[in-house]
Design a protein around this motif. Structure first.
Motif, PDB file in Angstrom:
ATOM      1  N   SER A 138       0.726  -1.387   0.005  1.00  0.00           N
ATOM      2  CA  SER A 138       0.165   0.022   0.316  1.00  0.00           C
ATOM      3  C   SER A 138       0.582   1.391   0.010  1.00  0.00           C
ATOM      4  N   GLY A 186       0.819   2.018  -3.122  1.00  0.00           N
ATOM      5  CA  GLY A 186      -0.532   1.321  -4.076  1.00  0.00           C
ATOM      6  C   GLY A 186      -0.765   3.017  -5.117  1.00  0.00           C
ATOM      7  N   PRO A 187      -0.695   4.413  -4.427  1.00  0.00           N
ATOM      8  CA  PRO A 187      -1.903   5.187  -5.104  1.00  0.00           C
ATOM      9  C   PRO A 187      -0.664   5.378  -6.681  1.00  0.00           C
ATOM     10  N   TRP A 219       2.280   3.872  -8.477  1.00  0.00           N
ATOM     11  CA  TRP A 219       2.464   2.938  -9.185  1.00  0.00           C
ATOM     12  C   TRP A 219       2.223   2.937 -10.854  1.00  0.00           C
ATOM     13  N   ASP A 220      -0.237   3.536 -11.027  1.00  0.00           N
ATOM     14  CA  ASP A 220      -0.113   3.448 -12.327  1.00  0.00           C
ATOM     15  C   ASP A 220       0.626   4.734 -12.913  1.00  0.00           C
ATOM     16  N   LEU A 228       1.595  -8.933 -15.453  1.00  0.00           N
ATOM     17  CA  LEU A 228       1.307  -9.728 -13.874  1.00  0.00           C
ATOM     18  C   LEU A 228       2.249  -8.876 -12.585  1.00  0.00           C
ATOM     19  N   GLY A 246       0.922  -5.500 -12.219  1.00  0.00           N
ATOM     20  CA  GLY A 246       0.456  -4.525 -12.589  1.00  0.00           C
ATOM     21  C   GLY A 246      -0.680  -5.306 -11.894  1.00  0.00           C
ATOM     22  N   VAL A 247      -1.438  -6.730 -12.503  1.00  0.00           N
ATOM     23  CA  VAL A 247      -2.791  -7.445 -12.189  1.00  0.00           C
ATOM     24  C   VAL A 247      -2.194  -7.565 -10.787  1.00  0.00           C
ATOM     25  N   ASP A 293      -3.855  -5.639  -7.316  1.00  0.00           N
ATOM     26  CA  ASP A 293      -5.146  -5.230  -7.275  1.00  0.00           C
ATOM     27  C   ASP A 293      -5.892  -7.015  -7.253  1.00  0.00           C
ATOM     28  N   PHE A 294      -5.378  -7.859  -7.672  1.00  0.00           N
ATOM     29  CA  PHE A 294      -5.899  -9.033  -7.171  1.00  0.00           C
ATOM     30  C   PHE A 294      -5.463  -9.124  -5.932  1.00  0.00           C
ATOM     31  N   VAL A 316      -5.142  -8.036  -3.067  1.00  0.00           N
ATOM     32  CA  VAL A 316      -6.705  -7.675  -2.104  1.00  0.00           C
ATOM     33  C   VAL A 316      -7.599  -8.501  -2.140  1.00  0.00           C
ATOM     34  N   LYS A 317      -8.572  -8.320  -3.518  1.00  0.00           N
ATOM     35  CA  LYS A 317      -9.429  -8.683  -3.972  1.00  0.00           C
ATOM     36  C   LYS A 317     -10.186 -10.002  -4.072  1.00  0.00           C
ATOM     37  N   ALA A 318      -9.295 -11.202  -4.219  1.00  0.00           N
ATOM     38  CA  ALA A 318      -8.977 -12.424  -4.006  1.00  0.00           C
ATOM     39  C   ALA A 318      -9.905 -12.705  -3.309  1.00  0.00           C
ATOM     40  N   TRP A 335      -0.651 -14.225  -5.380  1.00  0.00           N
ATOM     41  CA  TRP A 335      -0.989 -13.374  -6.215  1.00  0.00           C
ATOM     42  C   TRP A 335       0.710 -12.558  -6.148  1.00  0.00           C
ATOM     43  N   LEU A 375     -10.181  -2.600 -10.465  1.00  0.00           N
ATOM     44  CA  LEU A 375      -9.807  -3.995 -10.930  1.00  0.00           C
ATOM     45  C   LEU A 375      -9.234  -4.256 -12.136  1.00  0.00           C
ATOM     46  N   VAL A 414      -2.288  -2.866 -17.977  1.00  0.00           N
ATOM     47  CA  VAL A 414      -1.473  -3.024 -18.293  1.00  0.00           C
ATOM     48  C   VAL A 414      -1.571  -4.162 -19.691  1.00  0.00           C
ATOM     49  N   GLY A 445      -5.020   7.489  -8.370  1.00  0.00           N
ATOM     50  CA  GLY A 445      -4.505   7.495  -6.942  1.00  0.00           C
ATOM     51  C   GLY A 445      -5.481   8.057  -6.035  1.00  0.00           C
ATOM     52  N   PHE A 492      -7.521   5.873  -3.745  1.00  0.00           N
ATOM     53  CA  PHE A 492      -6.186   6.122  -1.572  1.00  0.00           C
ATOM     54  C   PHE A 492      -6.648   7.588  -1.002  1.00  0.00           C
ATOM     55  N   VAL A 545     -12.489 -13.772  -9.226  1.00  0.00           N
ATOM     56  CA  VAL A 545     -12.976 -12.753  -8.548  1.00  0.00           C
ATOM     57  C   VAL A 545     -14.253 -11.194  -9.075  1.00  0.00           C
ATOM     58  N   TYR A 558     -16.790 -12.888  -6.936  1.00  0.00           N
ATOM     59  CA  TYR A 558     -16.061 -13.650  -5.235  1.00  0.00           C
ATOM     60  C   TYR A 558     -16.702 -12.470  -4.573  1.00  0.00           C
ATOM     61  N   MET A 574     -16.830  -6.916   1.921  1.00  0.00           N
ATOM     62  CA  MET A 574     -15.139  -7.364   2.264  1.00  0.00           C
ATOM     63  C   MET A 574     -14.843  -6.047   2.670  1.00  0.00           C
ATOM     64  N   PRO A 579      -7.786  -4.737   3.153  1.00  0.00           N
ATOM     65  CA  PRO A 579      -7.076  -5.517   4.607  1.00  0.00           C
ATOM     66  C   PRO A 579      -6.641  -4.140   4.715  1.00  0.00           C
TER      67      PRO A 579
END
Ligand code: HDD
Ligand code: HEM
Ligand code: HEM
Lengths: 337, 460
Positions: A51, A54-55, A57-58, A99, A101-102, A105-106, A108-110, A118, B64, B71, B115, B119, B431, B434, B441, B444
């Motif tokens: 984190s 997080g804000p 990288w993009d 791999l 970049g995704v 996100d994955f 924390v969501k999966a 991940w 997501l 990418v 961002g 966040f 996902v 899910y 949910m 974290p």
């Protein structure tokens, strides 16, 4: 060469491209570095590390798109020459970036059970991208030569760049985290500092050996003196990073940022050195900036766009960094402590 | 297989994968702005929480999808150089600035403000946060503007001159607003709106079916169904206009998608059939006499040009013919589904808090969650395959642009991309399901925010 608008504009774009790529290497460098360091942290620390970037990288990656974009827009012929020659490393880098970049996100969501996978993909992607970029730099410098010596040179850079990114990542974490994780980041910094430094020296010495053009530019008399500030600044930056990383109390006193700053300084110096070595070529020994440039009218059109938007981009990028200023932790746990 | 075929498959695979996510996000960004605004307006009221819940879940979906869009977009921006060097050498003077403007005006805007949107909720004022969400939505739409301008120019090139085989710009105004651009932009923005609506409605229906619904599910679902019920008929009109425009500029494409082998007066509309390229006819065709002339020229007796007029300069017929039927078929299905659901919702409007749909309807909507993707891809296949064998219509041939890599090399990268994409697509869908089953949910602790768990979209 006479100085007029037509011959100046390609140089301006060369500078814009170089600066975008420098911005990319420094900015995405720290978040790739955090990815490379991820496997060495505990699960709780991984969340904080991720984190902390997080804000950002993009937007960081967008500098790469701009760099390649300028190459494409301003130097279409060089663009095809460079990218067709780098076909495989580019593909490796792209798969790595995808791999990474995704996973971001994955993870924390999966479902919780998948988080480990991940995390692993995040680290692996970061390492792939960093290594591939190193390889690309190496083959670019050797003019895409495929002789064994040149390949060995590219391999050396491919193995070095991840350490340099890890150093940036560690420096970033020192500024953004606290307590245990911060101490760990200092240890990581100490561990990668020497391999990175030695490799940089090695590469700097090897570059003139693999390229006659570079050799002539550096080792001729008045130039050598004028260029001295570059190695001197590098040595100073290295010393500063080394010094601070060995003194926990200096870090504790709030000077941890020195490690990050001096690593950035190293990158900037390396960049200046490279720029000097290559100029006026865009593909060394093969194509100069002017030979590669696109039509003057097209350059003007895009120049207007750059002149208007780049300052705006810089302003809102600064705004964003200010919004997320400070430690990744401070605010979140501040209330609870 | 040679490098040309492999490069084409690779390009098609990459862009098909990329487009899936922008298609969702271009419209989802605006949905999010709307959820936020409704939440703000309902402040102090029970509804505020519901809108907040909808915002919370769909922001996560947005984040997501955005990551996947970014990418795969970065991959796209390298493809031109690695696989189609000829294109940039010949058309770079025009394609370059358009792509450049997309990066400068759109990509940085959306990436930077994203961002703050994701966040920064607790770090900036509500106003600034809303502003950031607006910038993200505007940025994605602007992206679509520039890239579609380029793509449309490649379909209907104007405003250029050619010197020594290289294209130069004469009029940027003509280039940006080329003849097919307004139609393509409108059709694409509507496609995106519809795709996002069916995604929202479908996943919300899935929440009801799995009893994972919260207050946000109904708010989101009602909004999405209303939007779809309006946008689908508009899309059909826009599609018709788009077709007329194409008839004017690319008659060979229309001949292929209608399966018109011969030039004829009062041309029939082929509803169904199997194009037979070898014999140059459509087997087992079910035809409505005169209808093609009626739809395309608005005149029963008009003459339409058939493929016989474009020997050697027309696209492969079967893929264009089939893709077109898939797109239109999807459009009709979507029209029925959205109006049916909207009718039910209209009758139940007195009870805003009660879910009015039957189990059957929920199943249908859930089943159509990704229908927008299918229609969108089919539409693009019509467009892009339909312009072959040209890359810039009538000017540059695709086959002349390709890089001469050894086929084995392209095969390796193609297989790797396909493997990664298949894996990510499966992961994405799973996902999403899910997340829908666990709408509240929390992510974290997000250390960037003052309160743990306040990361995205505020409290659950
Ligand atoms: C939700 C998505 C969706 C739906 C329901 C439709 N379309 Fe579409 N169509 C697209 C999404 C799309 C697209 C993906 O957005 C395309 C590809 C390129 C473009 O401009 O739009 C497209 C292209 C496209 C073309 C090709 C234009 C060209 O390349 O020159 C035609 C003729 C139509 N459409 C016509 C229709 C008609 C008559 C429809 C009536 C049901 C329809 N579309 C429904
Ligand atoms: C976003 C949705 C899009 C999809 C799904 C799509 C799909 C495709 C497909 C399937 C082909 C292959 C046609 C064939 O080989 O017969 C193709 C070709 C091509 N498209 Fe698109 N396209 C899209 C948008 C764009 C845009 C916006 C551009 C330009 C900026 C573009 C540039 C090209 C180029 C350069 C080719 C030629 C290479 C080739 O023939 O494979 N496409 N596209
Ligand atoms: C050949 C064509 C294309 C190229 C080279 C390309 C390139 C890119 C790149 C580099 C990004 C990442 C930007 C970032 O860092 O934020 C991106 C994202 C995006 N692209 Fe594309 N793209 C293409 C086709 C398309 C098409 C056809 C559309 C829509 C009509 C589109 C819409 C978007 C949008 C909205 C985003 C933002 C990310 C998202 O919302 O998922 N692109 N594209």
């Amino acid at each position: 060469m006479d100085l007029n608008w037509t011959s100046l504009l390609p140089l301006v774009f060369m500078a814009v491209m170089g600066l975008s790529l420098l911005a990319y290497v420094v900015l995405d460098g720290y978040d790739l570095g955090v990815g490379i360091l991820l496997p060495f942290a505990t699960d709780a620390e991984k969340d904080i590390m991720v984190s902390s970037i997080g804000p950002f990288w993009d937007a960081n990656e967008t500098w790469l798109v701009l760099g390649v974009g300028v190459l494409l827009v301003a130097f279409p012929r060089a663009h095809s020459l460079v990218l067709t020659n780098l076909y495989l490393p580019v593909a490796v880098m792209l798969v790595g970036l995808i791999l990474r970049g995704v996973s971001f996100d994955f993870r924390v969501k999966a479902r919780a059970a998948r988080k480990g996978m991940w995390n692993a993909l995040f680290a692996a992607g970061s390492l792939m991208a960093a290594t591939a970029q190193g390889w690309m730099l190496g083959s670019y410098l050797t003019g895409f030569d495929r002789a064994p010596l040149s390949l060995a040179f590219s391999l050396m850079i491919a193995l070095t760049l991840p350490t340099a990114y890890a150093m940036l990542g560690a420096g970033w974490l020192i500024m953004k985290t606290w307590d245990e994780l911060q101490a760990k980041a200092v240890r990581w910094a100490r561990r990668v500092l020497w391999p990175m430094g030695l490799a940089l020296v090695g590469i700097s010495l090897a570059t003139p050996l693999v390229s006659r053009t570079v050799f002539d530019k550096w080792f001729s008399m008045p130039e050598l003196i004028g260029l001295l500030p570059i190695p001197v600044a590098c040595a100073a930056a290295f010393y500063a990073a080394w010094h601070v990383s060995r003194k926990p109390n200096v870090v504790a006193a709030g000077y941890g940022w020195v490690i990050f700053a001096s690593t950035v300084l190293l990158f900037v110096m390396a960049f200046l050195g490279l720029a000097y070595s290559i100029y006026p070529y865009i593909v060394i020994d093969r194509m100069t900036v002017w030979e590669a440039a696109s039509a003057h009218d097209s350059l003007v059109v895009i120049f207007v766009g750059v002149a208007i938007t780049l300052p705006a981009i810089v302003v809102y990028t600064i705004f964003m960094y200010r919004v997320f200023w400070g430690r990744a932790s401070e605010l979140s746990y501040g209330a609870a402590k | 297989m040679d490098a040309l075929v492999l490069s084409r498959i690779q390009f098609a695979a990459n862009i098909s994968f990329h487009i899936l996510f922008p298609t969702i996000n271009i419209a989802l960004g605006w949905f999010l702005v709307y959820f936020r605004l409704r939440g703000n307006l309902a402040r102090g009221h029970q509804d505020a929480r519901y809108w907040e819940e909808a915002y919370y879940l769909w922001t996560k979906v947005f984040a997501l999808s955005f990551a996947l869009g970014v990418v795969s977009g970065i991959t796209m921006s390298f493809q031109f150089g690695t696989n189609w060097p000829g294109f940039m050498e010949k058309a770079g003077n025009i394609a370059g600035p358009l792509l450049g403007y997309e990066v400068l005006t759109a990509f940085f805007l959306e990436a930077t403000f994203l961002g703050i949107m994701l966040f920064g909720r607790s770090r900036v004022s509500d106003r600034v946060h809303l502003f950031a969400s607006l910038m993200v939505a505007a940025g994605t739409t602007l992206s679509a503007f520039w890239i579609l301008s380029l793509n449309s120019w490649m379909q209907t090139p104007v405003g250029y001159r050619i010197e020594d085989g290289v294209m130069y710009a004469d009029s940027w105004l003509q280039i940006v607003f080329n003849p097919s651009f307004p139609y393509r932009l409108a059709h694409k923005l509507l496609a995106s709106t519809i795709t996002a609506s069916f995604l929202i409605a479908g996943l919300s229906a899935y929440q009801y079916l799995t009893k994972a619904n919260n207050g946000g599910s109904l708010k989101a679902m009602r909004t999405a169904i209303t939007v779809a019920a309006v946008a689908v008929p508009l899309q059909i009109v826009a599609g018709d206009l788009h077709g007329l425009n194409t008839l004017e500029h690319q008659p060979a494409k229309i001949a292929a998608l209608e399966g018109l082998w011969k030039t004829e007066k009062s041309a029939p509309l082929t509803l169904f059939g199997i194009p037979n390229e070898a014999e140059r006819r459509t087997d087992y065709a079910i035809k409505l006499p005169g209808f093609a002339s009626l739809i395309l020229a608005h005149d029963w007796n008009a003459e339409l040009k058939g493929l016989d007029q474009f020997e050697g300069r027309h696209p492969p017929v079967a893929p264009v013919f089939w893709s077109f039927r898939v797109m239109v078929g999807m459009g009709v299905l979507m029209l029925l589904a959205s109006w049916w659901a909207f009718w039910t919702q209209w009758r139940g409007r007195a009870f805003q808090d009660r879910q009015p749909f039957s189990r059957m309807q929920l199943r249908v909507l859930a089943g159509m969650t990704f229908s927008g993707w299918i229609a969108t891809l089919a539409g693009w296949y019509v467009t892009e395959i339909g312009r072959q064998p040209f890359i810039v219509y009538g000017v540059l041939r695709t086959a002349d642009m390709v890089a001469d890599h050894p086929p084995g090399l392209v095969l390796i990268t193609l297989v790797s991309y396909l493997a990664v994409y298949a894996f990510l697509l499966a992961a994405y869908v799973l996902v999403l399901m899910y997340m829908s089953r666990h709408p509240a949910m929390p992510t974290p602790d997000a250390p960037q925010s003052p309160k743990p768990g306040m990361a995205i979209g505020g409290p659950a």
